[in-house]
Structure formats: structure tokens, C-alpha cells
Scaffold this motif. Sequence first.
Motif, PDB file in Angstrom:
ATOM      1  N   LEU A 138       0.854  -1.186  -0.051  1.00 56.03           N
ATOM      2  CA  LEU A 138      -0.043   0.061  -0.143  1.00 56.03           C
ATOM      3  C   LEU A 138       0.728   1.152  -0.176  1.00 56.03           C
ATOM      4  O   LEU A 138       1.972   1.435   0.746  1.00 56.03           O
ATOM      5  CB  LEU A 138      -0.880   0.094   1.321  1.00 56.03           C
ATOM      6  CG  LEU A 138      -1.987  -0.992   1.250  1.00 56.03           C
ATOM      7  CD1 LEU A 138      -2.734  -0.751   2.449  1.00 56.03           C
ATOM      8  CD2 LEU A 138      -2.982  -0.806   0.113  1.00 56.03           C
ATOM      9  N   GLN A 139       0.595   2.081  -0.894  1.00 48.99           N
ATOM     10  CA  GLN A 139       1.487   3.367  -0.908  1.00 48.99           C
ATOM     11  C   GLN A 139       0.616   4.413   0.060  1.00 48.99           C
ATOM     12  O   GLN A 139      -0.419   4.893  -0.408  1.00 48.99           O
ATOM     13  CB  GLN A 139       1.502   4.059  -2.275  1.00 48.99           C
ATOM     14  CG  GLN A 139       2.114   5.181  -2.466  1.00 48.99           C
ATOM     15  CD  GLN A 139       3.728   4.916  -2.437  1.00 48.99           C
ATOM     16  OE1 GLN A 139       4.329   3.769  -2.618  1.00 48.99           O
ATOM     17  NE2 GLN A 139       4.291   5.827  -1.713  1.00 48.99           N
ATOM     18  N   ILE A 140       1.292   4.776   1.165  1.00 43.10           N
ATOM     19  CA  ILE A 140       0.818   5.693   2.059  1.00 43.10           C
ATOM     20  C   ILE A 140       1.316   7.014   1.759  1.00 43.10           C
ATOM     21  O   ILE A 140       2.460   7.293   1.807  1.00 43.10           O
ATOM     22  CB  ILE A 140       0.997   5.181   3.478  1.00 43.10           C
ATOM     23  CG1 ILE A 140       0.555   3.892   4.029  1.00 43.10           C
ATOM     24  CG2 ILE A 140       0.565   6.125   4.470  1.00 43.10           C
ATOM     25  CD1 ILE A 140       0.541   3.455   5.137  1.00 43.10           C
ATOM     26  N   THR A 141       0.419   8.023   1.587  1.00 43.93           N
ATOM     27  CA  THR A 141       0.676   9.480   1.303  1.00 43.93           C
ATOM     28  C   THR A 141       0.085  10.171   2.705  1.00 43.93           C
ATOM     29  O   THR A 141      -0.892   9.553   3.194  1.00 43.93           O
ATOM     30  CB  THR A 141       0.355   9.880   0.086  1.00 43.93           C
ATOM     31  OG1 THR A 141      -1.042   9.605  -0.028  1.00 43.93           O
ATOM     32  CG2 THR A 141       0.912   9.144  -0.990  1.00 43.93           C
TER      33      THR A 141
END
Lengths: 178, 152
Positions: free
Chosen positions: B32-35
Motif C-alpha cells: 500500500l502506498q501511504i501518502t
Amino acid sequence: MQLRSTRGLTRRLRGSRSPSARLGQSAERGPVTLRLNSFMDILTILLLFLLKSFVAEGESVTPTPGVSLPYSAGRDTPPASIVVGISNDAILLGGQTVSRISDLHASDGLIIAPLAAALEQVRVQQAEQAQLRGEELALRPVSIQGDRDMEFMLLERVMATLAESGYETVSLAVVEAS
Amino acid sequence: MRRLVEADIDLAPLMNVFFAIVPMLLLSAVSLQITVIRLGLPSDATAAPIEEIHVPTVRVASESFTVQCPGLPDVVVARAGDATTQRDLLCSALRASKAIAVDNQSVQIQPSSTTRYHEIVWVMDCARDAGLTETALLSTGDSTDDSTNEGR
């Protein structure tokens, strides 16, 4: 699985010739050697790619267990920060539970006292570290990892507590929407 | 007289290292790409009602979103039906408010106390799409426009 030696494998390959080889058709070709160069190339490229992707990601963010973050189109990279997690049943600071949500419903006011106390401890630690380094205290930013289904009332109380504790640089962690 | 000897580099130890490192990196890779959405919380000294004239306000209720902007009629977007349609209607209302004050990049979001977090983030995304990148969340504790925090 560990490879002992390619020589042993070569010897086995020598012994396990095909039926045509056993018939003497290719007896003059010499020993069969296992060429690992191509495989090594693949592994090297894969390793470099993985290492580069880790470096490019910058600060690694670990989602708080039990928290499903909301999706957003926000594209800011997460900074190195103190993580305040808000799950369905607890508020966590750096992975440690500081308050139960059920306890919060019983208390009045915006400020969450256990969270404020834990933040104060973090501030003291940061102040000591800054003093040892001979620098001025600069509070680290805070990243809020809130469950997507929590109510605004809870988020508001956490933000109010952060502001009251002097943490003014805050970011909301979200999962990047595709 | 120099004699050429066939050298055979033993690659097995290096391959063992690779076999250990590659799965470890693959397993630890984040799927998951967390921003983040950056915010700035006002201190006691800076907390004040926003007095800008053309800052739109999005009131989030359980059954509708209401976009209020001085100089424009209120726009009510019902929270029923297709999410894409709701998003389009809300974005167009916010773009209309942006059109009368081009330099403005602020929007105020006033959720109710029971508004879900993902709904607030969703409204923030709509505002960002409309060019309103600075978000102020309004406190639920008071019906007046007390800004509790401001996103940048």
C-alpha cells in the motif's frame, strides 16, 4: 535451500546424460557445465531494483494495526514523524495504547488528558536529545493514522490535544487512491 | 613459460546470499502506498475566525453537502445515488465559488460531530480538484465559524 557447489551439480549432470548420449552419440562433446551467469544477472537486476525502490520511497510508514486508512488523491510523501493512531477502540502513540475510546466518551472537554501526558513525555525526550546535541528543540511533526470510519468528534479532540501540546505540524495519513 | 589455467568461479555462496536477500526484500515491500495530507494546527495565538470574504464553506450533514459562498446561492448536493455524480456536483459548486475569487485557495469544511473521517477526506479531495488546496476544518463545538485547524 542452499547450493553446495556448482561443481557437484556439474558432476551430476555429467552422470545423467540423455539416452542418446548414453548411446555414444555425443560422447565427444565433453562435460556439461551449468551456466549460472544469466541467472545471476537476473538476480542482480532484481536486487538492485528492490533496493532502489526502497531508497526512493523515503520514509517508511507502517500502518497502525487495526486501522484502515481512508483513500485519497493526496500525493505528499510522509515525513519522519510521531505517529498517533486512532483505531476503533483505542488511541495509540508510537504503537502504544494511551487511551481507550470507551473512556473518552465518559470524559468531557476537547483535550484528551492521557494523550496530552504521553505527548509531553515525548516532548521531554526530544528536549533532552536536542540538549545533548546542542540544538534548539524542534518538535517533530505528527502523523495521524485514523480509521476511515471514526467520527469527526474524535479527530477533533485529537487535533485539539495536539495543538494544545504544541504540535502544530500535523499530517493525515491516507492510502493513495489509484 | 606461462600456463593458462581454466578458472571456475564458485558462484554458489553469492547465490545463497541472493536467495536470502531477495525474498526478504520482497516480503518487506509495502504493497500500500501511504501518502499524507499536510495540515497546520493553529496555536492559541493564531486561532481566529477566517474573515476572508469569498471562502466557500462545505457543510457536511448526514443527508447532504451544502456549499455556501458569499455572492452565490447555496448549493445542496444530496448524498444519495451515485458517488461519482455527487463528486461532480460538489466539485462544480466549488469551482463556481473559485471562479468568483480566482486567487482564493481556501475552503472551510464544517462536518457534524458524527461525520466519518473518510467523508471529510473525500470532501478535501473534491476541494483539491476544484483548486482549493487549503482546508480549514470548523469546530463542531460552536455553530459560529471557529476555525480549529487549517490545511496547507
